[in-house]
Scaffold this motif. Structure first.
Motif, PDB file in Angstrom:
ATOM      1  N   PRO A 100       0.819  -1.213   0.000  1.00  0.00           N
ATOM      2  CA  PRO A 100       0.000   0.000   0.000  1.00  0.00           C
ATOM      3  C   PRO A 100       0.852   1.262   0.000  1.00  0.00           C
ATOM      4  N   GLN A 101       0.262   2.331  -0.524  1.00  0.00           N
ATOM      5  CA  GLN A 101       0.896   3.639  -0.441  1.00  0.00           C
ATOM      6  C   GLN A 101       0.598   4.226   0.938  1.00  0.00           C
ATOM      7  N   VAL A 102       1.641   4.464   1.711  1.00  0.00           N
ATOM      8  CA  VAL A 102       1.481   4.875   3.104  1.00  0.00           C
ATOM      9  C   VAL A 102       1.726   6.374   3.228  1.00  0.00           C
ATOM     10  N   SER A 103       0.842   7.037   4.002  1.00  0.00           N
ATOM     11  CA  SER A 103       0.961   8.472   4.240  1.00  0.00           C
ATOM     12  C   SER A 103       1.439   8.747   5.657  1.00  0.00           C
ATOM     13  N   ALA A 104       1.876   9.980   5.877  1.00  0.00           N
ATOM     14  CA  ALA A 104       2.329  10.445   7.195  1.00  0.00           C
ATOM     15  C   ALA A 104       3.428   9.546   7.749  1.00  0.00           C
ATOM     16  N   LEU A 105       4.488   9.404   6.981  1.00  0.00           N
ATOM     17  CA  LEU A 105       5.591   8.538   7.392  1.00  0.00           C
ATOM     18  C   LEU A 105       6.325   9.071   8.610  1.00  0.00           C
ATOM     19  N   ASN A 106       6.177  10.367   8.882  1.00  0.00           N
ATOM     20  CA  ASN A 106       6.838  10.930  10.051  1.00  0.00           C
ATOM     21  C   ASN A 106       6.248  10.403  11.355  1.00  0.00           C
TER      22      ASN A 106
END
Length: 239
Positions: A100-106
Motif C-alpha cells: 500500500p501507499q502509506v501516508s504520514a511517514l513521520n
C-alpha cells in the motif's frame, strides 16, 4: 518460528513468513502454508501479486473485509526490509500480495520486530517490540503507533466511532409512550369507577329523599285524619 498465524472466517489458518527451526533460514513468504480447520487438512499456496521480501518477527491483523495486513519484522537476523507494510488479499484465488501507499511517514514506527499488532475498529495499533537497528535495545518506552487502515495513514490520535443518536433515543421515547399509555388507561379506569360510584351514591341519595318525603306526607295525612275524627259534626251535637 517467528511466523504469524491468522484465522479467516472460513476456518482456514494462514501461516505467513517466519524461520525454519533447523537452520534459522527465512521461509519463502510468497509460499503460504494453509490449514483448514473444518476438514483438518494442510495445504500450500503460491501467492500472486508483488514478490514480497521474506521476513520473520513481524505481526499480522485481519481486517473486516478479509485482508491480512502484516507489519515489521526483519530478514535473517537483523537485515532491514524495504517495505514494512504489506497486504494479502484472501478474497482472490490464489491470494494476492500488494504494497500500500502509506501516508504520514513521520508518524510511522521505526523498523521493529517481535512487536504486537491489534485492530480496533479501523485502526491498527503497533505496540512494544525491538528496534533491530539499535543493538541490544528494546523499545522501553510505552510508545504505540496507530495506522488508519482505511487510507493507510499513520495518525497520532484514535477517534472511536460514535454510536448513532437515534439508537439511544428510541428506547426512552418508547418507554415514555408506554408510561403515558399506562397512565391514560389508569385515569380512564379511575374515571369510570368514579362515575359508577357517583351514580350509586346519587341513586341512594334520591331514594333517601323520596322515602323522607313520602314519610313526611304520610305523617301529615295521619295527623289530619286523627284530627277529623276527634271533632264532632253538627248532627252529632243536636242529638
Amino acid at each position: 518460528m517467528d511466523y504469524t498465524a491468522t484465522l479467516l472466517s472460513n476456518g482456514i489458518i494462514v501461516f505467513i513468513g517466519g524461520r525454519e527451526t533447523n537452520d534459522f533460514l527465512d521461509v519463502d513468504i510468497n509460499q503460504l502454508v494453509l490449514y483448514d480447520t473444518t476438514i483438518d487438512k494442510w495445504s500450500s499456496m503460491t501467492a500472486r501479486g508483488v514478490i514480497l521480501e521474506n521476513r520473520n518477527g513481524h505481526s499480522a491483523i485481519l481486517t473486516p473485509d478479509e485482508r491480512i495486513i502484516i507489519f515489521g519484522g526483519c530478514k535473517g537476523y537483523n537485515e532491514t526490509i524495504l517495505n514494512q507494510l504489506a497486504v494479502l488479499n484472501t478474497k482472490t484465488y490464489p491470494y494476492e500480495w500488494s504494497i500500500p501507499q502509506v501516508s504520514a511517514l513521520n508518524s510511522a514506527p521505526p523498523s521493529i520486530q517481535l512487536h504486537s499488532a491489534t485492530l480496533i475498529e479501523n485502526y491498527m495499533f503497533i505496540n512494544f517490540g525491538r528496534n533491530y537497528q539499535m543493538q541490544n535495545s528494546d523499545l522501553q518506552k510505552p510508545f504505540f503507533y496507530i495506522l488508519d487502515i482505511r487510507n493507510f495513514t499513520w495518525v497520532i490520535q484514535f477517534e472511536p466511532e460514535q454510536s448513532p443518536v437515534t439508537t439511544n433515543s428510541v428506547t426512552p421515547i418508547a418507554t415514555v409512550s408506554i408510561i403515558n399509555t399506562s397512565s391514560t388507561n389508569t385515569s380512564n379506569l379511575t374515571a369510570e369507577k368514579s362515575g359508577q360510584i357517583g351514580i350509586i351514591l346519587g341513586a341512594v341519595g334520591l331514594s333517601v329523599v323520596i322515602i323522607t318525603v313520602a314519610g313526611f306526607l304520610g305523617y301529615k295525612f295521619y295527623k289530619k285524619q286523627k284530627y277529623n275524627r276527634a271533632i264532632p259534626t253538627a248532627g252529632q251535637i243536636q242529638t
